[in-house]
Scaffold this active site. Structure first.
Site, PDB file in Angstrom:
ATOM      1  N   GLY A   2      -4.331  -4.309   9.699  1.00 34.18           N
ATOM      2  CA  GLY A   2      -3.516  -3.999   8.533  1.00 34.18           C
ATOM      3  C   GLY A   2      -3.706  -5.052   7.468  1.00 34.18           C
ATOM      4  N   PHE A  50      -1.933  -7.587   6.731  1.00 36.75           N
ATOM      5  CA  PHE A  50      -1.537  -8.940   7.064  1.00 36.75           C
ATOM      6  C   PHE A  50      -2.266  -9.501   8.278  1.00 36.75           C
ATOM      7  CE2 PHE A  50       2.385  -7.125   5.118  1.00 36.75           C
ATOM      8  CZ  PHE A  50       2.264  -7.814   3.936  1.00 36.75           C
ATOM      9  N   ASP A 105       7.697   1.813   6.232  1.00 39.83           N
ATOM     10  CA  ASP A 105       6.272   2.124   6.398  1.00 39.83           C
ATOM     11  C   ASP A 105       6.070   3.073   7.575  1.00 39.83           C
ATOM     12  OD1 ASP A 105       3.598   2.072   5.733  1.00 39.83           O
ATOM     13  OD2 ASP A 105       3.160   0.276   6.909  1.00 39.83           O
TER      14      ASP A 105
END
Length: 320
Positions: free
Chosen positions: A106, A108, A228
């Protein structure tokens, strides 16, 4: 610096300290620099071998005559050569964890399937990227654990342990051990049935969706919002669906402090974002309803095979 901003940053520092990502000494130094920046003064330098001859410590940056701290987490060895998740490969060892294979990625960080050699079990290991928005990444990882820890009914919540530092050779990374989803995601579950008539597995899909709703209800009961939700973040563990990836999750009362930067930077998955998210509306307008919207999009996709709003770009999706 506004008082509200100062309080927010001090709270973030305290949270990182409680999670073990900042030592007490680092916390005190960061707090001193933040207060000095807010007052427009230069704090008396604390004894530090990193700041010889009266120079500015690598914990600080000079801005307009005042010493201000670097992004939260910069002192954790976030920059090269320490801790690039991209440099790792199967077989590398971080503390007790042996990396087996990457299973997700993702904004991060990257998620690996790993083996805990001390406990003799496989698990998922989330690693923070060493490049990019390190402050946001560390804040996200810490926030992710805090959100999970507040949820009481965890039957449909993917479990995780506290973020911690681990070394791989001379590199240091921030990692978060998590429950391994042996059944993949709701997305992969649907893809595996792509050739079958949807009517044959619709009831099973609705059963999984009901479990997703139970997980989201537990999140809302804890006073949080996920922000999300999508099929990739709904994972199957021994046949039980669990909500995962709390990197954007927030307490609605704190959305005004962080949501603007998230919305303006386009963080999230537009196809599943509520209008108030994708249009970068006032942060205070973003709440549990955004998760309900995402669940509605997921349900439409389960039943019809596609989201309700098709678009070739984010701008086109906004127009709808």
């Amino acid at each position: 610096m506004a008082v509200a901003d100062l309080k927010t940053q001090l709270a973030q520092l305290k949270e990182l300290n409680e999670l073990g990502l900042l030592t007490d000494e680092e916390l005190a130094e960061q707090k001193r620099a933040l207060v000095a920046a807010a007052m427009g003064t230069t704090p008396a330098p604390a004894p530090s071998p990193a700041a010889p001859h009266g120079g500015v410590s690598d914990q600080q940056t000079v801005l307009g005559g005042a010493a201000t701290p670097p992004p939260v987490g910069a002192q954790l060895g976030a920059g090269p050569p320490a801790g690039s998740a991209d440099e790792l490969k199967p077989g590398d060892v971080l503390g007790p964890f042996e990396l087996l294979e990457p299973i997700g990625e993702g904004g991060f960080g990257r998620v690996w399937r790993a083996h805990d050699r001390e406990l003799g079990r496989d698990l998922a290991l989330k690693l923070v990227h060493a490049t990019g928005p390190v402050e946001l990444a560390l804040r996200s990882l810490s926030s992710e654990f805090v959100v999970r820890d507040r949820i009481r009914d965890t039957k449909h919540i993917l479990s995780a342990e506290r973020p911690r530092r681990e070394r791989c050779g001379d590199r240091e990374l921030i990692v978060m051990p998590m429950e391994l989803a042996d059944g993949g995601s709701l997305r992969s579950w649907c893809d595996e049935r792509g050739e079958q008539p949807r009517e044959e597995w619709r009831e099973d899909a609705l059963g999984l969706f009901e479990q997703a709703c139970a997980g989201v209800q537990a999140i809302h009961d804890a006073g949080q919002v996920h922000l999300d939700l999508k099929p990739e973040n709904l994972l199957l563990v021994r046949g039980v669906l669990k909500v995962a990836d709390f990197g954007l999750s927030r307490d609605p009362g704190h959305l005004s402090q962080v949501a603007t930067e998230l919305l303006e930077d386009g963080v999230g998955t537009p196809m599943y974002m509520a209008p108030e998210q994708i249009l970068a509306a006032r942060p205070e307008d973003v709440g549990p309803g955004a998760d309900v919207w995402a669940l509605g999009v997921i349900l439409h996709e389960l039943l019809d095979g596609r989201p309700p709003f098709g678009a070739a770009s984010v701008s086109e999706l906004k127009a709808k």
